[in-house]
Design a protein around this motif. Structure first.
Motif, PDB file in Angstrom:
ATOM      1  N   ASN A 192       0.727  -0.944  -0.090  1.00 43.64           N
ATOM      2  CA  ASN A 192       0.098  -0.427  -0.236  1.00 43.64           C
ATOM      3  C   ASN A 192       1.150   0.869  -0.135  1.00 43.64           C
ATOM      4  O   ASN A 192       1.737   1.211   0.897  1.00 43.64           O
ATOM      5  CB  ASN A 192      -0.590  -0.439   1.168  1.00 43.64           C
ATOM      6  CG  ASN A 192      -1.731   1.197   1.329  1.00 43.64           C
ATOM      7  OD1 ASN A 192      -1.386   2.393   1.973  1.00 43.64           O
ATOM      8  ND2 ASN A 192      -2.612   0.780   1.008  1.00 43.64           N
ATOM      9  N   SER A 193       0.423   2.176  -0.826  1.00 45.49           N
ATOM     10  CA  SER A 193       1.186   3.602  -0.671  1.00 45.49           C
ATOM     11  C   SER A 193       1.656   4.134   0.783  1.00 45.49           C
ATOM     12  O   SER A 193       3.028   5.058   0.191  1.00 45.49           O
ATOM     13  CB  SER A 193       0.750   4.285  -2.297  1.00 45.49           C
ATOM     14  OG  SER A 193      -0.971   4.453  -1.381  1.00 45.49           O
ATOM     15  N   GLN A 254      -4.461  -2.806  -1.416  1.00 43.84           N
ATOM     16  CA  GLN A 254      -4.648  -1.299  -1.422  1.00 43.84           C
ATOM     17  C   GLN A 254      -5.537  -1.622  -1.007  1.00 43.84           C
ATOM     18  O   GLN A 254      -5.791   0.108   0.210  1.00 43.84           O
ATOM     19  CB  GLN A 254      -6.004  -1.583  -2.938  1.00 43.84           C
ATOM     20  CG  GLN A 254      -6.281  -0.425  -3.375  1.00 43.84           C
ATOM     21  CD  GLN A 254      -7.054  -0.495  -4.565  1.00 43.84           C
ATOM     22  OE1 GLN A 254      -8.124  -0.984  -4.554  1.00 43.84           O
ATOM     23  NE2 GLN A 254      -7.351   1.206  -5.551  1.00 43.84           N
ATOM     24  N   GLU A 269      -2.620  -2.967 -14.607  1.00 51.88           N
ATOM     25  CA  GLU A 269      -1.973  -2.090 -14.119  1.00 51.88           C
ATOM     26  C   GLU A 269      -2.331  -2.141 -12.956  1.00 51.88           C
ATOM     27  O   GLU A 269      -3.271  -2.551 -12.346  1.00 51.88           O
ATOM     28  CB  GLU A 269      -2.804  -1.370 -15.007  1.00 51.88           C
ATOM     29  CG  GLU A 269      -2.580   0.513 -15.009  1.00 51.88           C
ATOM     30  CD  GLU A 269      -2.146   1.809 -15.731  1.00 51.88           C
ATOM     31  OE1 GLU A 269      -1.862   2.829 -15.147  1.00 51.88           O
ATOM     32  OE2 GLU A 269      -2.778   1.025 -17.121  1.00 51.88           O
ATOM     33  N   PRO A 271      -3.523  -0.736  -9.396  1.00 50.25           N
ATOM     34  CA  PRO A 271      -4.381   0.781  -8.994  1.00 50.25           C
ATOM     35  C   PRO A 271      -4.334   2.326  -7.975  1.00 50.25           C
ATOM     36  O   PRO A 271      -2.978   1.499  -8.078  1.00 50.25           O
ATOM     37  CB  PRO A 271      -6.138   0.103  -8.383  1.00 50.25           C
ATOM     38  CG  PRO A 271      -4.782  -1.505  -7.530  1.00 50.25           C
ATOM     39  CD  PRO A 271      -3.602  -1.803  -8.432  1.00 50.25           C
ATOM     40  N   ALA A 272      -4.365   2.692  -8.087  1.00 48.79           N
ATOM     41  CA  ALA A 272      -3.925   4.322  -7.448  1.00 48.79           C
ATOM     42  C   ALA A 272      -3.707   3.176  -5.899  1.00 48.79           C
ATOM     43  O   ALA A 272      -4.704   3.032  -5.730  1.00 48.79           O
ATOM     44  CB  ALA A 272      -4.828   5.316  -7.549  1.00 48.79           C
ATOM     45  N   GLY A 273      -2.745   3.689  -4.830  1.00 49.61           N
ATOM     46  CA  GLY A 273      -2.772   3.027  -4.011  1.00 49.61           C
ATOM     47  C   GLY A 273      -1.934   2.046  -3.580  1.00 49.61           C
ATOM     48  O   GLY A 273      -1.628   1.523  -2.331  1.00 49.61           O
TER      49      GLY A 273
END
Length: 319
Positions: A192-193, A254, A269, A271-273
């Motif tokens: 997770n980012s 995520q 691809e 996802p964001a996060g």
């Protein structure tokens, strides 16, 4: 005279371990397989199976006959795949089995190439399935873990397998099969980012000992590869979730509930996060390859599909 169908039934029982399992592998009913076995016993004059509890065992003569049968069926397969096949026109039905990410990252693009070649070929409307130059080469695909894929190809349930082999978890290839390398596939740790390690350019196993993981099911090769990462440190990963689908792994990362080891091949691809961080010392890589029976080495269909898969793999490495 001993019939080929009867020999094939005996060999299937020997390979699968029971009449029921042999019938499932052959696509027949158990009674049909039993009838072929009885026919073989009548034709050969020997008893090939004997009851053992609720199952059956091959007799000594049954084992000897099965060994002859494997050789005869192998020579027949080689004859059909080479001398009786047109080398300029790959054709027929080819049964391919491969792990799910290879189906997405390699087999799918290969089928696209095959379809594109068929679309521009003369008289393509006369072909059935995917083909080349109107040849009618049809490919049927089943997704399986590499160990199951090897078994299916070895016993003749499939013709070609796409498999992977983590260096820490060797994949055993039977003597009647050929293995050709396709490409190396690197796996990253997905974080997770907001994770403290998300900004790193790389991590080592010692950085991951206290993480909570999502993994493929216990016993799967990718699960064993994950266990091997921390084995040198005398630790076992804290696996909280088991799921065979890497898409679920990505979703859990995520949500911030786990980290995951996910190969790049066929990976969507992110996802964001979600960020991917390479693992080093050692780098986590698996060798992706192709397996087929030695009797099919010169098969025009096998060679054609292998070349297409090699082209796709080369494109991935170049990219």
């Amino acid at each position: 005279m001993i019939e080929i169908a009867a020999l094939r039934a005996l060999v299937a029982v020997e390979q699968q371990g029971s009449v029921v399992a042999a019938s499932e592998a052959m696509g027949f009913s158990p009674s049909a397989v039993s009838q072929q076995i009885k026919k073989l016993e009548k034709q050969s004059g020997v008893t090939v199976l004997e009851r053992h509890g609720r199952g059956v065992l091959l007799t000594d003569r049954g084992m000897a006959l099965a060994e002859y049968g494997r050789r005869i069926l192998g020579e027949l397969e080689e004859l059909q795949a080479t001398l009786l096949a047109d080398p300029a026109k790959p054709s027929g039905v080819l049964r391919l089995v491969g792990f799910s990410t290879a189906c997405r990252g390699l087999v799918g693009p290969m089928l696209g190439k095959l379809g594109a070649a068929q679309a521009v070929a003369p008289d393509s409307s006369a072909a059935t399935g995917s083909g080349l130059n109107g040849s009618g080469l049809e490919i049927r695909v089943v997704a399986e873990d590499p160990r199951e894929a090897v078994q299916r190809v070895a016993t003749g349930e499939a013709d070609l397998g796409v498999v992977h082999n983590w260096h820490s978890v060797p994949l055993v290839i039977p003597e009647n099969m050929v293995h050709e390398d396709l490409c190396l596939d690197t796996a990253d740790v997905l974080l997770n980012s907001a994770h403290p390690l998300a900004g790193r350019t790389a991590v080592e196993p010692s950085d991951l000992v206290d993480e909570r993981w999502i993994s493929t099911p216990a016993g799967a090769i990718c699960n064993e590869a994950l266990l091997a990462i921390l084995a040198g440190l005398g630790r076992v990963p804290d696996i909280r979730i088991y799921d065979p689908d890497f898409s679920t792994h990505i979703a859990m990362v995520q949500q911030g509930v786990a980290v995951a080891l996910v190969p790049r091949l066929g990976r969507p691809e992110l996802p964001a996060g979600v960020v991917a961080v390479p693992v080093v010392n050692p780098m986590q890589q698996r060798q992706v390859g192709i397996v087929y029976r030695k009797t099919m080495t010169a098969s025009p269909s096998i060679r054609h599909v292998v070349r297409l898969l090699q082209d796709v793999a080369a494109g991935l490495e170049a990219g």
